[in-house]
Design an enzyme around this catalytic site. Sequence first.
Site, PDB file in Angstrom:
ATOM      1  N   ILE A  18       0.835  -1.204   0.000  1.00 34.92           N
ATOM      2  CA  ILE A  18       0.000   0.000   0.000  1.00 34.92           C
ATOM      3  C   ILE A  18       0.870   1.253   0.000  1.00 34.92           C
ATOM      4  O   ILE A  18       0.582   2.230  -0.696  1.00 34.92           O
ATOM      5  CB  ILE A  18      -0.929  -0.027   1.240  1.00 34.92           C
ATOM      6  CG1 ILE A  18      -1.914  -1.209   1.135  1.00 34.92           C
ATOM      7  CG2 ILE A  18      -1.685   1.289   1.377  1.00 34.92           C
ATOM      8  CD1 ILE A  18      -2.601  -1.559   2.447  1.00 34.92           C
ATOM      9  N   TYR A  41      -1.223  -8.517  16.591  1.00 36.12           N
ATOM     10  CA  TYR A  41      -1.244  -7.579  15.446  1.00 36.12           C
ATOM     11  C   TYR A  41      -2.394  -6.583  15.610  1.00 36.12           C
ATOM     12  O   TYR A  41      -2.201  -5.365  15.483  1.00 36.12           O
ATOM     13  CB  TYR A  41      -1.395  -8.360  14.130  1.00 36.12           C
ATOM     14  CG  TYR A  41      -1.668  -7.446  12.941  1.00 36.12           C
ATOM     15  CD1 TYR A  41      -0.665  -6.626  12.425  1.00 36.12           C
ATOM     16  CD2 TYR A  41      -2.939  -7.382  12.366  1.00 36.12           C
ATOM     17  CE1 TYR A  41      -0.917  -5.780  11.354  1.00 36.12           C
ATOM     18  CE2 TYR A  41      -3.203  -6.539  11.293  1.00 36.12           C
ATOM     19  CZ  TYR A  41      -2.190  -5.740  10.793  1.00 36.12           C
ATOM     20  OH  TYR A  41      -2.442  -4.883   9.738  1.00 36.12           O
ATOM     21  N   LYS A  55      -2.249  -2.426  15.974  1.00 41.77           N
ATOM     22  CA  LYS A  55      -2.945  -1.449  15.118  1.00 41.77           C
ATOM     23  C   LYS A  55      -3.880  -0.584  15.969  1.00 41.77           C
ATOM     24  O   LYS A  55      -4.016   0.621  15.716  1.00 41.77           O
ATOM     25  CB  LYS A  55      -3.735  -2.164  14.019  1.00 41.77           C
ATOM     26  CG  LYS A  55      -2.904  -2.997  13.057  1.00 41.77           C
ATOM     27  CD  LYS A  55      -1.739  -2.250  12.435  1.00 41.77           C
ATOM     28  CE  LYS A  55      -2.146  -1.172  11.433  1.00 41.77           C
ATOM     29  NZ  LYS A  55      -0.947  -0.528  10.828  1.00 41.77           N
TER      30      LYS A  55
END
Length: 337
Positions: free
Chosen positions: A57, A206, A210
């Site tokens: 990205i 994870y 975030k």
Amino acid sequence: MTTPSGSSTPSASSSASSSASSSSSASRSAAAPPWDVARPPRADGRVFLVTGGNAGIGYFVVEQLAASGAEVVLGSRDPARLQAAMASVRGRVPGARVRAVRMDLADPLSLPAAVAELRTERLDAVVLNAGIALDHPPRRESADGNELMFATNHLGHFALTAHLMPLLAAAPAARVVTMGSIAARSERLDAADPQSAHDYRPKRAYGRSKLAQMSFALELDRRLRAAGSPVSSLIAHPGGALDSLTPSRPLVHTRSAGARLLGLPAGAVLQGKDAGAWPAVRAVLDPAARGGEIWGPRVLGLRGRPRSEPVWPLLTEHTDAAWLWELSAALTGVTPV
Ligand SMILES: NC(=O)c1ccc[n+]([C@@H]2O[C@H](COP(=O)([O-])OP(=O)(O)OC[C@H]3O[C@@H](n4cnc5c(N)ncnc54)[C@H](OP(=O)(O)O)[C@@H]3O)[C@@H](O)[C@H]2O)c1
């Protein structure tokens, strides 16, 4: 301003909410033309930094920002991959102004040198995009002993933001854009075990990393507002972005015909990394975007054109923001505001 961790300002998490408000979208001019992902506004003369700009990205964020006329700096670990990404952007965007600095977000000692290497007097935006998602145990740690996803995704960006703050504050209205994830929605932070030292589950760790990033982004905006800073902090998230749905960029990423075929069914609900870049690009470039907002894909938050969405309830509670900020400052030795 980068200050020793002990001298951070009091938490703004309990103060008035950040500059995002439901009225900000309402106040967006009805006369403003619809956002065109293929033709975002020009940004000539501005300087942007994208962490992890060499792949995925982040690469497409760089490519799309470079097309706006801005100077874009890629920040990542591997010189060869950085060179390949810059060559790819230059091959696709005539006149692209791109350059690279080496940084390893899991190594806080690399960050001051990387910021010095920026060689700019001001920075108009940073996209905190780089990230890792580990799939399997065992739990891994950075060289300085922090859980590797928490260290890379959250602590590295927390420290980088602190080191960048003088350059951001030197711009008229700089933006810090944090790449969040819908994976954070189903997780909760654990003040008693913030780095998953017990009962380590990679997917949960994870999601927590975030969530920590997103909580930090909103707390940062509240503190910047309280300090009267011209800098604002926003969140963007890409929805679900798969390599198999991503167009090839031969020097950076190649999609085989087989992968393309296999990816077709997923394309009904998810998207490629080129489209996953759109919310971050809009959060950087849209003059109507405001600090404290979340930008994501229009269709179920998974795919489609970028739009601002209501701040998620778990982020409006602010319950974790103050302790997370203090912990991050203590672990990195710096604080962004
Ligand atoms: N893909 C999705 O569906 C999705 C969904 C939600 C959120 N996100 C978020 O979007 C961001 C980008 O994801 P992606 O799918 O594009 O991932 P990706 O293709 O794996 O790219 C990750 C980028 O981060 C860089 N990076 C990793 N560790 C680093 C470190 N220690 N220091 C500096 N750079 C480092 C990588 O550089 P190297 O080349 O050196 O490895 C690479 O450029 C991440 O923050 C991720 O959490 C992605």
